[in-house]
Enzyme design. Structure first.
Site, PDB file in Angstrom:
ATOM      1  CD  GLU A  44     -35.405 -25.934  33.283  1.00 35.25           C
ATOM      2  OE1 GLU A  44     -35.502 -26.961  32.579  1.00 35.25           O
ATOM      3  OE2 GLU A  44     -36.055 -25.762  34.337  1.00 35.25           O
ATOM      4  CB  CYS A  53     -34.093 -18.129  38.353  1.00 32.34           C
ATOM      5  SG  CYS A  53     -33.853 -19.587  39.373  1.00 32.34           S
ATOM      6  CD  GLU A  55     -37.305 -15.338  40.213  1.00 27.14           C
ATOM      7  OE1 GLU A  55     -36.894 -16.064  39.289  1.00 27.14           O
ATOM      8  OE2 GLU A  55     -37.791 -15.781  41.254  1.00 27.14           O
ATOM      9  CB  CYS A  95     -34.584 -19.846  44.108  1.00 24.10           C
ATOM     10  SG  CYS A  95     -33.267 -19.072  43.153  1.00 24.10           S
ATOM     11  CB  CYS A  98     -33.874 -15.237  42.414  1.00 25.99           C
ATOM     12  SG  CYS A  98     -33.637 -16.118  40.858  1.00 25.99           S
TER      13      CYS A  98
HETATM   14  N1  THU Z   1     -37.052 -21.068  38.907  1.00 23.74           N
HETATM   15  C1  THU Z   1     -37.104 -19.743  38.584  1.00 23.74           C
HETATM   16  O1  THU Z   1     -37.029 -19.364  37.411  1.00 23.74           O
HETATM   17  N2  THU Z   1     -37.232 -18.855  39.596  1.00 23.74           N
HETATM   18  C2  THU Z   1     -37.322 -19.189  40.913  1.00 23.74           C
HETATM   19  O2  THU Z   1     -37.261 -18.311  41.766  1.00 23.74           O
HETATM   20  C3  THU Z   1     -37.538 -20.585  41.283  1.00 23.74           C
HETATM   21  C4  THU Z   1     -37.112 -21.589  40.252  1.00 23.74           C
HETATM   22  C5  THU Z   1     -36.887 -22.034  37.824  1.00 23.74           C
HETATM   23  C6  THU Z   1     -35.541 -22.722  37.802  1.00 23.74           C
HETATM   24  C7  THU Z   1     -35.858 -23.973  37.025  1.00 23.74           C
HETATM   25  O3  THU Z   1     -35.751 -23.672  35.630  1.00 23.74           O
HETATM   26  C8  THU Z   1     -37.298 -24.272  37.363  1.00 23.74           C
HETATM   27  O4  THU Z   1     -37.827 -23.083  37.935  1.00 23.74           O
HETATM   28  C9  THU Z   1     -37.471 -25.409  38.357  1.00 23.74           C
HETATM   29  O5  THU Z   1     -36.671 -25.225  39.468  1.00 23.74           O
END
Ligand code: THU
Length: 146
Positions: A44, A53, A55, A95, A98
């Site tokens: 982040e 993310c 992935e 998500c 991703c």
């Molecule tokens: N996040 C991921 O790393 N992968 C996903 O497929 C879903 C969301 C992360 C993004 C963010 O840092 C945190 O989860 C909350 O949304």
């Protein structure tokens, strides 16, 4: 490499999540055709929209090693950051963004990826094909690549 070993690799990567804003840690592990595992965790940023993310980080790592076409299987795990680790019993599903990034690897490699979605706590695992998570995908093939 078993499903549970791949999930364990994703879990280990989640421990390195940089997620001070959402307090939701995610880890991903990619299994390559030769058995190599490439991991990633969410990354982040104080400018929230720049966050990456788990992935996508793992896929960028695989690509930087020239291995984007070799991805076969994926494990994702995550949960709320709590004292002593991640918590939550709902499997984390990739998500939308991703899924699209995973599709780049899938189409270039000519494979329908297997995606294991695991939860921080408990044994619940949901396994999908990427083509079910992202049907009718637009990808490299539409541009004449792959
Ligand atoms: N996040 C991921 O790393 N992968 C996903 O497929 C879903 C969301 C992360 C993004 C963010 O840092 C945190 O989860 C909350 O949304």
């Amino acid at each position: 490499m078993t499903r549970n070993e791949l999930i364990a690799a994703a879990r280990a990567a989640a421990a390195n999540a940089h997620a001070p804003y959402s307090r939701f840690g995610v880890g991903a592990a990619l299994l390559l055709a030769d058995g190599t595992v490439v991991t990633g965790c969410n990354f982040e940023n104080a400018s929230y929209g720049l966050s990456l993310c788990a992935e996508t980080v793992a896929l960028a790592k695989a690509n930087s090693e020239g291995r984007l076409r070799d991805v076969v299987e994926v494990a994702v795990i995550g949960g709320a950051m709590a004292e002593g680790g991640l918590s939550g019993t709902s499997p984390v599903s990739p998500c939308g963004r991703c899924r699209q990034v995973l599709n780049e690897a899938a189409q270039l490699g000519g494979r329908d990826l297997i995606v294991h979605c695991a939860a921080a706590e408990g044994d619940a695992v949901a396994t999908y094909r990427l083509s079910d998570l992202l049907p009718h995908a637009f990808g490299p093939a539409d541009l004449g690549f792959g």
